[in-house]
Motif scaffolding. Structure first.
Motif, PDB file in Angstrom:
ATOM      1  N   ALA A 130       0.853  -1.195   0.000  1.00 45.50           N
ATOM      2  CA  ALA A 130       0.000   0.000   0.000  1.00 45.50           C
ATOM      3  C   ALA A 130       0.886   1.240   0.000  1.00 45.50           C
ATOM      4  O   ALA A 130       2.035   1.212   0.421  1.00 45.50           O
ATOM      5  CB  ALA A 130      -0.910   0.004   1.220  1.00 45.50           C
ATOM      6  N   ALA A 131       0.329   2.322  -0.495  1.00 46.67           N
ATOM      7  CA  ALA A 131       1.037   3.606  -0.518  1.00 46.67           C
ATOM      8  C   ALA A 131       0.078   4.698  -0.082  1.00 46.67           C
ATOM      9  O   ALA A 131      -1.123   4.633  -0.342  1.00 46.67           O
ATOM     10  CB  ALA A 131       1.567   3.890  -1.916  1.00 46.67           C
ATOM     11  N   MET A 132       0.644   5.699   0.578  1.00 44.80           N
ATOM     12  CA  MET A 132      -0.153   6.860   0.975  1.00 44.80           C
ATOM     13  C   MET A 132      -0.009   7.923  -0.110  1.00 44.80           C
ATOM     14  O   MET A 132       1.096   8.269  -0.517  1.00 44.80           O
ATOM     15  CB  MET A 132       0.331   7.421   2.312  1.00 44.80           C
ATOM     16  CG  MET A 132      -0.030   6.534   3.490  1.00 44.80           C
ATOM     17  SD  MET A 132      -1.799   6.188   3.644  1.00 44.80           S
ATOM     18  CE  MET A 132      -2.473   7.804   3.902  1.00 44.80           C
ATOM     19  N   THR A 133      -1.126   8.412  -0.607  1.00 45.98           N
ATOM     20  CA  THR A 133      -1.118   9.439  -1.636  1.00 45.98           C
ATOM     21  C   THR A 133      -1.917  10.638  -1.137  1.00 45.98           C
ATOM     22  O   THR A 133      -2.504  10.594  -0.056  1.00 45.98           O
ATOM     23  CB  THR A 133      -1.755   8.925  -2.942  1.00 45.98           C
ATOM     24  OG1 THR A 133      -3.164   8.755  -2.736  1.00 45.98           O
ATOM     25  CG2 THR A 133      -1.143   7.613  -3.396  1.00 45.98           C
ATOM     26  N   ALA A 134      -1.931  11.675  -1.931  1.00 42.23           N
ATOM     27  CA  ALA A 134      -2.740  12.847  -1.589  1.00 42.23           C
ATOM     28  C   ALA A 134      -4.214  12.489  -1.510  1.00 42.23           C
ATOM     29  O   ALA A 134      -4.988  13.146  -0.813  1.00 42.23           O
ATOM     30  CB  ALA A 134      -2.519  13.942  -2.625  1.00 42.23           C
ATOM     31  N   ASN A 135      -4.621  11.417  -2.200  1.00 41.83           N
ATOM     32  CA  ASN A 135      -6.023  10.983  -2.190  1.00 41.83           C
ATOM     33  C   ASN A 135      -6.266   9.858  -1.190  1.00 41.83           C
ATOM     34  O   ASN A 135      -7.309   9.223  -1.229  1.00 41.83           O
ATOM     35  CB  ASN A 135      -6.438  10.527  -3.589  1.00 41.83           C
ATOM     36  CG  ASN A 135      -6.445  11.682  -4.563  1.00 41.83           C
ATOM     37  OD1 ASN A 135      -6.743  12.806  -4.196  1.00 41.83           O
ATOM     38  ND2 ASN A 135      -6.094  11.409  -5.808  1.00 41.83           N
ATOM     39  N   GLN A 139      -3.746   0.593  -2.964  1.00 44.05           N
ATOM     40  CA  GLN A 139      -3.039  -0.684  -3.093  1.00 44.05           C
ATOM     41  C   GLN A 139      -2.077  -0.596  -4.274  1.00 44.05           C
ATOM     42  O   GLN A 139      -2.403  -0.005  -5.311  1.00 44.05           O
ATOM     43  CB  GLN A 139      -4.030  -1.823  -3.299  1.00 44.05           C
ATOM     44  CG  GLN A 139      -4.956  -2.068  -2.130  1.00 44.05           C
ATOM     45  CD  GLN A 139      -4.204  -2.426  -0.869  1.00 44.05           C
ATOM     46  OE1 GLN A 139      -4.225  -1.668   0.078  1.00 44.05           O
ATOM     47  NE2 GLN A 139      -3.513  -3.538  -0.861  1.00 44.05           N
ATOM     48  N   THR A 140      -0.912  -1.192  -4.118  1.00 41.98           N
ATOM     49  CA  THR A 140       0.089  -1.200  -5.177  1.00 41.98           C
ATOM     50  C   THR A 140       0.651  -2.604  -5.341  1.00 41.98           C
ATOM     51  O   THR A 140       0.594  -3.422  -4.424  1.00 41.98           O
ATOM     52  CB  THR A 140       1.245  -0.222  -4.876  1.00 41.98           C
ATOM     53  OG1 THR A 140       1.877  -0.598  -3.659  1.00 41.98           O
ATOM     54  CG2 THR A 140       0.753   1.206  -4.789  1.00 41.98           C
ATOM     55  N   ALA A 141       1.200  -2.843  -6.521  1.00 38.74           N
ATOM     56  CA  ALA A 141       1.866  -4.112  -6.815  1.00 38.74           C
ATOM     57  C   ALA A 141       3.267  -3.809  -7.327  1.00 38.74           C
ATOM     58  O   ALA A 141       3.423  -2.974  -8.219  1.00 38.74           O
ATOM     59  CB  ALA A 141       1.086  -4.900  -7.854  1.00 38.74           C
ATOM     60  N   PRO A 142       4.285  -4.472  -6.778  1.00 36.34           N
ATOM     61  CA  PRO A 142       5.641  -4.232  -7.268  1.00 36.34           C
ATOM     62  C   PRO A 142       5.843  -4.854  -8.639  1.00 36.34           C
ATOM     63  O   PRO A 142       5.327  -5.932  -8.930  1.00 36.34           O
ATOM     64  CB  PRO A 142       6.530  -4.912  -6.216  1.00 36.34           C
ATOM     65  CG  PRO A 142       5.658  -5.950  -5.588  1.00 36.34           C
ATOM     66  CD  PRO A 142       4.246  -5.434  -5.679  1.00 36.34           C
TER      67      PRO A 142
END
Length: 194
Positions: A130-135, A139-142
């Motif tokens: 997971a990543a924290m964004t401005a929104n 969920q992320t995948a490498p």
């Protein structure tokens, strides 16, 4: 003046003469109105010629392009876009991919469509990180990018992430930007040097 240019000039003079004659024949009852219409058409013609002649300057202002400066020992110059961001097009696995340069992003993050164009099998990925964004949290995948090219600079096996959420642009974050020895912003330009 070449023969083609003379021929074009004669054609334009004849065309202009025909148009002027037509205006006078059509408006012989109201000569003042005819003169106004001729002036309007003359201004339109001059405006079209001006836009055509200045198009390269207009395009450079509205749609600035990245460029290589100083060959392999130099760098990449990115103009600031009208929206205030810096955009760059990299070759990802041989496919041109547009990124927004984001010094606030830790990693390289691809949109789903950019990953698919680069030949990544998106459906086989596991979105476990997971990543924290401005929104908020996404969920992320490498993924590993086989080749990443920017001008004369080429890198192999570059780590990146695919964002599971909707993103308008791929992000070029610090894990890639740290490969450059210098990142300078001055006069509306960003220069990356190795």
């Amino acid at each position: 003046m070449s023969g083609d240019q003379i021929g074009n000039l004669i054609y334009l003079v004849l065309l202009g003469g025909v148009l002027v004659s037509w205006f006078f024949v059509q408006g012989r009852a109201s000569l003042g109105k005819t003169m106004q219409q001729m002036a309007a058409w003359a201004l339109i013609f001059v405006g079209v010629i001006a836009v055509f002649g200045l198009w390269s300057d207009i395009r450079g202002t509205v749609m600035p392009q990245q460029m290589v400066v100083g060959g392999e020992e130099g760098g990449i110059e990115l103009p600031r876009a009208p929206d205030g961001h810096y955009y760059v097009t990299l070759q990802i696995n041989g496919t041109p991919t547009r990124f927004v340069v984001d010094t606030g992003a830790t990693s390289v993050v691809l949109t789903r469509s950019a990953a698919e164009r680069a030949g990544i099998d998106v459906d086989s990925l596991h979105f476990l990180s997971a990543a924290m964004t401005a929104n908020g949290k996404v969920q992320t995948a490498p993924v590993t990018l086989d080749t990443v090219e920017l001008g004369p600079f080429a890198d192999q096996r570059v780590a990146a992430y695919l964002n599971a959420g909707d993103m308008q642009n791929s992000l070029l974050g610090m894990t890639y930007l740290d490969r450059y020895s210098s990142l300078q912003i001055s006069g509306g330009k960003m220069v990356l040097q190795r």
